[in-house]
Design a protein around this motif. Structure first.
Motif, mmCIF file in Angstrom:
data_model
loop_
_atom_site.group_PDB
_atom_site.id
_atom_site.type_symbol
_atom_site.label_atom_id
_atom_site.label_comp_id
_atom_site.label_asym_id
_atom_site.label_seq_id
_atom_site.Cartn_x
_atom_site.Cartn_y
_atom_site.Cartn_z
ATOM 1 N N ALA A 188 -41.655 -19.548 -6.445
ATOM 2 C CA ALA A 188 -41.629 -18.374 -7.330
ATOM 3 C C ALA A 188 -41.492 -18.666 -8.851
ATOM 4 C CB ALA A 188 -40.765 -17.164 -6.919
ATOM 5 N N TYR A 189 -42.267 -18.285 -9.693
ATOM 6 C CA TYR A 189 -41.857 -18.302 -11.228
ATOM 7 C C TYR A 189 -42.350 -17.205 -11.777
ATOM 8 C CZ TYR A 189 -46.594 -19.733 -11.539
ATOM 9 O OH TYR A 189 -48.161 -19.638 -11.773
ATOM 10 N N PHE A 190 -42.074 -16.878 -13.027
ATOM 11 C CA PHE A 190 -42.486 -15.635 -13.855
ATOM 12 C C PHE A 190 -43.496 -16.276 -14.956
ATOM 13 C CE2 PHE A 190 -42.035 -11.700 -16.478
ATOM 14 C CZ PHE A 190 -41.755 -11.144 -15.407
ATOM 15 N N THR A 191 -44.707 -15.549 -14.867
ATOM 16 C CA THR A 191 -45.749 -15.642 -15.723
ATOM 17 C C THR A 191 -45.741 -14.865 -16.993
ATOM 18 O OG1 THR A 191 -47.228 -16.592 -13.893
ATOM 19 C CG2 THR A 191 -48.150 -16.161 -16.033
ATOM 20 N N ASP A 221 -38.307 -9.105 2.236
ATOM 21 C CA ASP A 221 -38.398 -10.538 1.764
ATOM 22 C C ASP A 221 -38.863 -10.721 0.606
ATOM 23 O OD1 ASP A 221 -38.467 -13.291 1.585
ATOM 24 O OD2 ASP A 221 -39.114 -13.632 3.558
ATOM 25 N N ARG A 262 -39.707 -13.250 -1.201
ATOM 26 C CA ARG A 262 -40.672 -14.249 -1.334
ATOM 27 C C ARG A 262 -42.041 -13.664 -1.058
ATOM 28 N NH1 ARG A 262 -38.674 -18.532 2.707
ATOM 29 N NH2 ARG A 262 -38.765 -16.456 3.896
ATOM 30 N N LYS A 263 -42.109 -12.448 -0.494
ATOM 31 C CA LYS A 263 -43.479 -11.981 -0.063
ATOM 32 C C LYS A 263 -43.800 -10.758 -1.115
ATOM 33 C CE LYS A 263 -43.170 -12.546 4.934
ATOM 34 N NZ LYS A 263 -42.699 -11.681 6.134
ATOM 35 N N SER A 323 -46.630 -6.724 -14.389
ATOM 36 C CA SER A 323 -46.268 -5.609 -15.466
ATOM 37 C C SER A 323 -47.433 -5.957 -16.745
ATOM 38 C CB SER A 323 -45.003 -5.723 -15.737
ATOM 39 O OG SER A 323 -44.605 -7.037 -16.353
ATOM 40 N N PRO A 332 -39.335 -6.715 -14.754
ATOM 41 C CA PRO A 332 -39.532 -7.393 -13.900
ATOM 42 C C PRO A 332 -38.864 -8.663 -13.468
ATOM 43 C CG PRO A 332 -41.572 -6.341 -14.212
ATOM 44 C CD PRO A 332 -40.533 -6.313 -15.420
ATOM 45 N N ALA A 333 -38.319 -9.090 -14.830
ATOM 46 C CA ALA A 333 -37.794 -10.518 -15.072
ATOM 47 C C ALA A 333 -36.209 -10.149 -14.436
ATOM 48 C CB ALA A 333 -37.614 -11.171 -16.369
ATOM 49 N N GLY A 372 -35.140 -12.054 -8.306
ATOM 50 C CA GLY A 372 -35.711 -13.305 -9.257
ATOM 51 C C GLY A 372 -36.304 -14.574 -8.122
ATOM 52 N N GLN A 373 -36.521 -13.991 -7.059
ATOM 53 C CA GLN A 373 -37.151 -15.148 -6.060
ATOM 54 C C GLN A 373 -38.705 -14.696 -5.850
ATOM 55 O OE1 GLN A 373 -35.179 -15.884 -2.329
ATOM 56 N NE2 GLN A 373 -33.408 -15.089 -3.357
ATOM 57 N N SER A 374 -39.004 -13.708 -6.675
ATOM 58 C CA SER A 374 -40.485 -13.374 -6.363
ATOM 59 C C SER A 374 -41.431 -13.861 -7.651
ATOM 60 C CB SER A 374 -40.392 -11.921 -6.290
ATOM 61 O OG SER A 374 -39.735 -11.423 -5.250
ATOM 62 N N PHE A 375 -42.517 -14.043 -7.160
ATOM 63 C CA PHE A 375 -43.639 -14.530 -8.309
ATOM 64 C C PHE A 375 -43.689 -13.070 -9.092
ATOM 65 C CE2 PHE A 375 -44.837 -17.705 -5.346
ATOM 66 C CZ PHE A 375 -45.309 -18.683 -6.076
ATOM 67 N N GLY A 376 -43.693 -13.469 -10.436
ATOM 68 C CA GLY A 376 -43.865 -12.304 -11.465
ATOM 69 C C GLY A 376 -45.056 -12.697 -12.481
ATOM 70 N N PHE A 377 -45.765 -11.446 -12.821
ATOM 71 C CA PHE A 377 -46.748 -11.763 -13.957
ATOM 72 C C PHE A 377 -46.673 -10.590 -15.080
ATOM 73 C CE2 PHE A 377 -51.053 -12.121 -15.590
ATOM 74 C CZ PHE A 377 -51.407 -13.638 -15.462
ATOM 75 N N ASN A 378 -46.487 -11.123 -15.885
ATOM 76 C CA ASN A 378 -46.640 -10.237 -17.315
ATOM 77 C C ASN A 378 -47.901 -10.413 -17.820
ATOM 78 O OD1 ASN A 378 -43.680 -10.584 -19.470
ATOM 79 N ND2 ASN A 378 -44.883 -8.731 -18.726
ATOM 80 N N LEU A 437 -49.244 -9.647 0.259
ATOM 81 C CA LEU A 437 -48.252 -9.833 -0.532
ATOM 82 C C LEU A 437 -48.089 -8.145 -0.703
ATOM 83 C CD1 LEU A 437 -49.145 -12.569 -2.818
ATOM 84 C CD2 LEU A 437 -47.500 -12.710 -1.263
#
Ligand SMILES: Cc1ncc(C[n+]2csc(CCOP(=O)(O)OP(=O)(O)O)c2C)c(N)n1
Ligand code: SF4
Ligand SMILES: [Mg+2]
Lengths: 233, 342
Positions: free
Chosen positions: A62-65, B46, B48-49, B54, B63-64, B68-74, B94
């Motif tokens: 996981a990473y933050f875009t 979980d 990771r799922k 945002s 969301p940052a 912290g273990q999840s995918f994030g999209f700004n 997801l």
């Protein structure tokens, strides 16, 4: 009125290519090899880092875009050094893309010294215009531009002609400006054919502008320039 | 760590944390992040799922600061709803949580937001509503109440958009309102939103302590606290917990969710049925007229199919299908071509 037919659709033959996507299994292997996964690090020197897709369940996936405010490890950063590094890498990535974007399609005719470049819906009227010009004694080679950033084939095409007419459907010659910024040394070879009267481009108008420019070249008349038949920027 | 409390999937509360927050001290948004972490922990999701989506704004930065273990999209400003719709189509396995602001959602992003709800996209979408553009230093947003005063003294004379009413009108199927400081109510409402399949919209009043917390503001901490009007107390019981609840006839109402989880609503005086759309809209208007914030589960409709059901998508997420599944076979394409030649 709206019934048109195209060529039958054909299946793509190329395998899907999602680029440098790393799976959970690969991450696991990297870890065993002591290799770190770094989301925005340019490991291969082409400006394109490896990435994971959501749904990848590896702990390190996981990473933050976000925008450009991050470092090579996708961590939030307001450090000016990180910011500049990101933008420089993106420049590098764009340069890499020159080799991969769809190549231009080039059509040549024997002994032609004049080039014509166009893109998009200008193609058909340009094709007809080239036929009419040939009938009137002017042979041309043609380059159909299919993508930006511009690539080496396009540079070579411009360099190989004394004169290149760049046909585009806007007032300011925006594509010509892109060419001139990329290759200032070739700028003087490019003459813009601009169509922006709100109607679809016609072969007649393209022929008229190219003929006017050719006439000016042979007679040296300044007249066309004042009439702004051709805008050169 | 020995003795540390864990949830059903053996994660501690810490496993739901993110990077340290950069919000102003006391900002409502941080309190909401705490409720989000609590909700995910309590529901044993979980990380990771999970995908965190945002837009742009102080709220959209948060969301940052959780999961912290999840995918994030700004996303870009106001475009989270469109990104969420696409992400849901690409991989519906997801769990999506969206965090946005009143500016991001109700000003620049209004069109996208409405269409996401119209499609009933599966998401728990939190609007951290402070009535201003916090990140750009406190200009009025589209949810600022008429008559509310800006920090510099300017009075707003344009009526506000009510996000809960908008959500009901445009087809969201789980609509709640809460207050950032009320974790007891907010966390279970977030759990409910996560269990719901469809567009769950939570309008959460979240005071901006730096730019909209003065006398004359109708979204200040003090004003909000004084004008909260809860319809009910809320409890959430995850599907995996077999808890017996003692219901009080006429006072408690049980709402069963898609996955078998239950929301228990303990009525506070008023007789209120969240499945009644007309009543919900009337209640919102009545509260607006009284200058109150109606909070709780305002509207719930478990019957409407979510977007991917409407589209009849296959069970395997599109993102996981190979070329063999995504490309038609040659004979099939010939057939399609032949159709056009008729
Ligand atoms: C396209 C675009 N327009 C304008 C901006 C400037 N901008 C940044 S955040 C913001 C408003 C944020 O308000 P809100 O969504 O309420 O978030 P808050 O900071 O209040 O939590 C604006 C207008 C931008 N970033 N992008
Ligand atoms: S400016 Fe307002 S909304 Fe932004 S972090 Fe500070 S208090 Fe919160
Ligand atoms: Mg705001």
């Amino acid at each position: 009125m709206n019934l048109w037919s195209s060529e039958p659709l054909a299946l793509g033959k190329e395998p899907f290519d999602r680029g440098k996507v790393v799976t959970a299994a690969q991450l696991e292997q990297w870890e065993k090899q002591g290799k770190k996964s770094r989301r925005y690090f340019d490991a291969d020197g082409d400006g394109i880092p490896y990435r994971t897709l959501p749904g990848n369940m590896h702990r390190k996936a996981a990473y933050f875009t976000r925008g450009s405010g991050h470092d090579a490890d996708a961590r939030y950063s307001e450090d000016e050094k990180d910011y500049k590094e990101t933008l420089d890498r993106l420049r590098h990535k764009l340069d890499t893309a020159r080799k991969y974007v769809p190549k231009p399609i080039i059509e040549t005719s024997d002994g032609a010294k004049t080039g014509v470049i166009c893109f998009g819906s200008s193609y058909e009227p340009v094709r007809e215009a080239r036929n009419r010009l040939r009938a009137a004694g002017l042979k041309t080679n043609h380059l159909l531009l299919r993508a930006l950033p511009l690539g080496e084939e396009t540079r070579e095409f411009v360099a190989a002609h004394d004169r290149v007419y760049l046909v585009e459907q806007n007032r300011d010659g925006q594509m010509a400006a892109v060419f001139k910024e990329e290759w200032p040394e070739l700028g003087s070879r490019i003459a813009s054919v601009l169509i922006y009267d709100g109607l679809p481009a016609t072969a007649g108008e393209i022929v008229r502008q190219i003929k006017a420019h050719e006439a000016h070249l042979t007679t040296g008349a300044e007249e066309w320039r004042e009439k702004k038949l051709i805008a050169s920027i | 760590m020995a003795g540390e409390k864990v949830n059903r999937i053996h994660l501690t509360e810490k496993d739901y944390q993110g990077s340290p927050s950069t919000m102003c001290r006391g900002c409502g948004h941080d309190a909401i992040s705490a409720s989000v972490m609590r909700a995910f922990y309590e529901s044993s999701v979980d990380p990771r799922k999970v995908i965190k989506l945002s837009g742009i704004g102080c709220s959209s930065k948060t969301p940052a600061y959780f999961l912290g273990q999840s995918f994030g999209f700004n996303a870009t400003h106001g475009r989270m709803s469109a990104i969420a719709t696409g992400a849901n189509l690409a991989n519906h396995s997801l769990i999506s949580i969206g965090v946005s602001g009143d500016g991001d959602t109700a000003a620049i992003g209004l069109g996208n937001f409405c269409h996401m709800m119209r499609r009933n996209v599966n998401i728990a979408y939190i609007v951290e509503n402070n009535g201003v553009y916090g990140l750009t230093k406190g200009q009025f947003s589209a949810t600022a109440d008429k008559g509310s005063v800006m920090k510099g003294g300017k009075v707003n004379d344009i009526p506000a958009i009510d996000i809960a009413e908008l959500a009901i009108t445009f087809g969201a199927t789980y609509v709640a309102r809460s207050f950032s400081g009320d974790r007891k109510q907010l966390a279970p409402l977030i759990q409910g939103a996560l269990a719901h399949r469809g567009a769950a919209i939570l309008d959460v009043i979240s005071p901006c302590v730096t730019f909209n917390n003065h006398e004359g503001s109708t979204k200040s901490l003090k004003y909000a606290k004084e004008h909260l009007d809860p319809i009910h107390d809320v409890d959430f019981i995850p599907h995996h917990e077999n808890i017996e609840v003692d219901y009080e006839e006429g006072k408690d109402q049980e709402v069963v969710m898609h996955d078998g989880s239950r929301i228990i609503l303990h009525k506070l005086g008023k007789d209120y049925d969240p499945s009644n759309k007309m009543q919900a809209i009337v209640a919102i208007h009545a509260a607006i007229a009284e200058g109150k914030f109606l909070t709780g589960l305002i509207y719930y409709d478990p019957t409407r199919p979510e977007f991917i059901e409407d589209l009849n998508l296959c069970e395997t997420p599109l993102a996981e299908l190979g070329q063999d599944m995504l490309q038609p076979r040659a004979e099939m394409l010939d057939q399609i071509n032949a159709e056009f030649m008729k």
